[in-house]
Design a protein around this motif. Structure first.
Motif, mmCIF file in Angstrom:
data_model
loop_
_atom_site.group_PDB
_atom_site.id
_atom_site.type_symbol
_atom_site.label_atom_id
_atom_site.label_comp_id
_atom_site.label_asym_id
_atom_site.label_seq_id
_atom_site.Cartn_x
_atom_site.Cartn_y
_atom_site.Cartn_z
ATOM 1 N N MET A 24 0.832 -1.202 0.000
ATOM 2 C CA MET A 24 0.000 0.000 0.000
ATOM 3 C C MET A 24 0.866 1.252 0.000
ATOM 4 S SD MET A 24 -3.270 -0.805 2.409
ATOM 5 C CE MET A 24 -4.575 -1.892 1.833
ATOM 6 N N ASN B 204 -2.180 -0.691 -5.589
ATOM 7 C CA ASN B 204 -2.711 -1.643 -4.625
ATOM 8 C C ASN B 204 -4.232 -1.615 -4.578
ATOM 9 O OD1 ASN B 204 -3.666 -2.403 -1.714
ATOM 10 N ND2 ASN B 204 -1.647 -3.342 -1.923
ATOM 11 N N SER B 205 -4.806 -0.447 -4.317
ATOM 12 C CA SER B 205 -6.260 -0.353 -4.144
ATOM 13 C C SER B 205 -7.025 -0.223 -5.451
ATOM 14 C CB SER B 205 -6.598 0.842 -3.254
ATOM 15 O OG SER B 205 -6.216 2.058 -3.905
ATOM 16 N N LYS C 143 -12.684 -6.582 -4.618
ATOM 17 C CA LYS C 143 -12.963 -5.593 -3.571
ATOM 18 C C LYS C 143 -13.310 -4.267 -4.221
ATOM 19 C CE LYS C 143 -9.559 -7.707 -0.461
ATOM 20 N NZ LYS C 143 -8.272 -7.497 0.258
ATOM 21 N N GLU D 273 -13.094 1.252 -0.841
ATOM 22 C CA GLU D 273 -12.944 0.706 0.508
ATOM 23 C C GLU D 273 -11.483 0.385 0.816
ATOM 24 O OE1 GLU D 273 -17.385 -1.382 0.611
ATOM 25 O OE2 GLU D 273 -15.568 -2.622 0.472
ATOM 26 N N VAL D 274 -10.777 -0.177 -0.168
ATOM 27 C CA VAL D 274 -9.351 -0.479 0.036
ATOM 28 C C VAL D 274 -8.553 0.820 0.152
ATOM 29 C CG1 VAL D 274 -7.352 -1.736 -0.852
ATOM 30 C CG2 VAL D 274 -9.651 -2.597 -1.304
ATOM 31 N N GLN E 232 -9.376 3.542 1.585
ATOM 32 C CA GLN E 232 -9.448 4.124 2.931
ATOM 33 C C GLN E 232 -8.279 3.652 3.795
ATOM 34 O OE1 GLN E 232 -11.589 6.550 3.547
ATOM 35 N NE2 GLN E 232 -12.292 6.216 1.431
ATOM 36 N N GLU E 233 -7.818 2.441 3.530
ATOM 37 C CA GLU E 233 -6.659 1.924 4.257
ATOM 38 C C GLU E 233 -5.351 2.360 3.589
ATOM 39 O OE1 GLU E 233 -6.690 0.552 7.087
ATOM 40 O OE2 GLU E 233 -4.568 0.001 7.210
ATOM 41 N N GLU E 234 -5.330 2.361 2.230
ATOM 42 C CA GLU E 234 -4.082 2.667 1.523
ATOM 43 C C GLU E 234 -3.639 4.114 1.723
ATOM 44 O OE1 GLU E 234 -3.985 1.976 -2.724
ATOM 45 O OE2 GLU E 234 -1.802 1.915 -2.683
ATOM 46 N N LYS E 235 -4.590 5.017 1.829
ATOM 47 C CA LYS E 235 -4.198 6.434 1.930
ATOM 48 C C LYS E 235 -3.407 6.726 3.210
ATOM 49 C CE LYS E 235 -8.545 8.262 3.832
ATOM 50 N NZ LYS E 235 -9.683 9.179 3.552
ATOM 51 N N LYS E 236 -3.508 5.837 4.194
ATOM 52 C CA LYS E 236 -2.721 6.016 5.413
ATOM 53 C C LYS E 236 -1.228 5.813 5.155
ATOM 54 C CE LYS E 236 -6.534 4.157 8.218
ATOM 55 N NZ LYS E 236 -6.955 3.050 9.125
ATOM 56 N N TYR E 237 -0.899 5.109 4.059
ATOM 57 C CA TYR E 237 0.496 4.801 3.748
ATOM 58 C C TYR E 237 1.099 5.782 2.744
ATOM 59 C CZ TYR E 237 -0.489 0.365 6.041
ATOM 60 O OH TYR E 237 -0.831 -0.587 6.960
#
Length: 520
Positions: free
Chosen positions: A129, A161-162, A290, A294-295, A297-302
């Motif tokens: 990510m 990734n997302s 997926k 939705e994915v 939301q997690e990837e943007k943290k990286y």
């Protein structure tokens, strides 16, 4: 399908209401072929079919030769067959389509399938990510409410990734400045910056691969450094290394743009961003199973945090082109001339298109060095007559021009013409060397050098240049004297006093004689 069956099928489809274009597409034939079939009545069609069965084909005399080639090289293309025939028979006048059809028939008749070596692919695991975003360009032709056609251009981004996507459209070709602005908008859309950006080999971004040491366009390189981007460019013939964005480009064309009516670019972009939220980033991805949103939301943290946004605003063109050795640039499959002397290694100029003309600038903000009317053909050289070498000024004019720098122009003319007699093949080079050495020199040195060269019989440009340097050394200018006198001479201090007392060892000459005679 035999010819008469094809003829019957064409008429049946047309009777069912299919257009001629749709009919040709369904049957896998060209429209000229369809029109040819329609020109026959049923009886005429049967007569024509009978005539083709007995008609001798143009390539029949070469049948065995072509057949041997195909049997020996099953992967041989029709284009290569045509080339080999014309290489062996220069007078053979045959069209490309004739060769292609003949080769196809031979393959069917003698069961020689065309061999190919498909490239093997392997699945590549998804990158971590925040690691990578892929970027590519595309274009479409859309219809307006008035039924007119308009060409649109877009740039697309996708997080590897997302699979979260962004795109932006223009109703004109992109410039480097547009590309930079779209990057800023994309990073704002992603709420961060990935560690690596992957591109195709686009001239707005890349000048040369340079064996892996990428040479980017000047403007994009400055942006890359400011943003700290790690850039990777796909190798030629290897689009699979950015397959994710290739799929996105196709998705944009076929899902968003196809059959959509274009009103204006602002409305088009608004509709495009709505489509991203509604479809492209919301629907379940076929590979990951997926939803990209939705994915993401997690990837943007990286992603690397996006600090201040870089504002891009300039009225000038930033499309760059490299000047070639023949003082031309390539633009849309044609060559356009620039003034002689513009070329040097990695020299870039800036171009913009307006009202049917191509404007070429020395720098992004000018000056203008060339203006050409846009040519819509391909492979043409568009050359301004003022950019050609002025051959009307021969050597006589050149000698006259160089002589004008001397006080005694008549004597200079005699001297230069003597050089011309002794070095006729290199006279232009000789004159250029002399001109280069006298342009910025004092008149006294120029005139004195001429006199000395004539008196000493030195009829050579390099001798003339050396004479000027020699005379300047004998008569240094006041500035040279001042510089020389200002130089500080460091005296030896008490720590170096031992140098005064150092004696050089003196060896007896007899020792050297003994060595030479072999006695030592």
């Amino acid at each position: 399908m035999c010819k008469f069956d094809m003829y019957t099928k064409i008429n049946q489809l047309l009777e069912l209401g299919f257009s001629k274009s749709q009919t040709a597409k369904k049957l896998g034939i060209s429209r000229p072929t369809l029109y040819k079939y329609l020109s026959f009545e049923p009886k005429e069609m049967l007569d024509w079919i009978d005539s083709t069965k007995t008609r001798k084909k143009k390539l029949d005399p070469y049948k065995e030769l072509i057949l041997n080639w195909l049997k020996e090289h099953p992967d041989m293309t029709a284009a290569q067959v045509e080339d080999w025939l014309k290489e062996r028979y220069p007078d053979l006048n045959v069209s490309e389509s004739t060769v292609r059809n003949y080769v196809r028939q031979l393959r069917i008749m003698y069961e020689i399938p065309k061999e190919n070596n498909p490239r093997e692919y392997e699945a590549i695991p998804d990158l971590p990510m925040g690691e990578q975003v892929q970027v590519d360009f595309g274009q479409t032709v859309q219809e307006t409410p008035e039924g007119k056609k308009v060409k649109l251009y877009f740039i697309a981004f996708v997080l590897s990734n997302s699979r979260y996507k962004y795109k932006e459209w223009l109703d004109r070709p992109f410039t480097t400045r547009d590309v930079i602005r779209c990057h800023e908008n994309a990073f704002e859309w992603f709420e961060g910056i990935p560690r690596e950006v992957v591109y195709d080999q686009d001239s707005l971004i890349l000048v040369s691969e340079n064996g892996g040491d990428l040479i980017l366009t000047g403007e994009f390189e400055a942006y890359r450094r400011e943003r700290g981007l790690k850039v990777r460019v796909c190798r030629k013939g290897d689009p699979e290394s950015k397959g994710k964005i290739e799929n996105v480009v196709g998705y944009i064309k076929n899902n968003f743009a196809k059959h959509r009516i274009f009103i204006n670019i602002d409305q088009w972009n608004e509709a495009g961003w709505d489509w991203l939220n509604r479809t492209a980033n919301y629907k379940i991805h076929n590979t990951t199973k997926k939803r990209p949103v939705e994915v993401f939301q997690e990837e943007k943290k990286y992603l690397r945090p996006l600090t201040k946004k870089i504002n891009i605003s300039s009225p000038y063109s930033s499309i760059t082109r490299v000047v070639r050795k023949d003082n031309t640039i390539r633009y849309k499959s044609n060559r356009y001339s620039v003034p002689l002397g513009t070329y040097n290694k990695q020299k870039e100029v800036y171009v913009t298109e307006s009202k049917g003309y191509l404007f070429i600038y020395e720098k992004a903000d000018g000056p203008l060095i060339a203006k050409h009317k846009i040519c819509h053909e391909k492979g043409k050289l568009i050359q301004d007559s003022q950019h050609r070498r002025d051959r009307s000024k021969g050597i006589d004019e050149f000698i006259k021009h160089v002589s004008s720098y001397f006080s005694d122009q008549e004597q200079a003319n005699v001297y230069l013409n003597t050089i011309r007699k002794e070095k006729p093949r290199y006279i232009r080079d000789q004159l250029q060397i002399i001109l280069r050495n006298i342009k910025s020199e004092d008149q006294s040195f120029i005139d004195q050098a001429l006199t000395e060269c004539i008196n000493r019989g030195l009829y050579c440009a390099t001798d003339f240049a050396d004479m000027i340097k020699y005379l300047k050394g004998l008569h240094p200018s006041a500035s040279d004297e001042k510089e020389r006198s200002s130089r500080k001479i460091n005296l030896l201090d008490h720590h170096s006093h031992f140098l005064y007392e150092t004696n050089t060892q003196i060896r007896d000459i007899g020792e050297y004689i003994a060595v030479l005679e072999g006695r030592q």
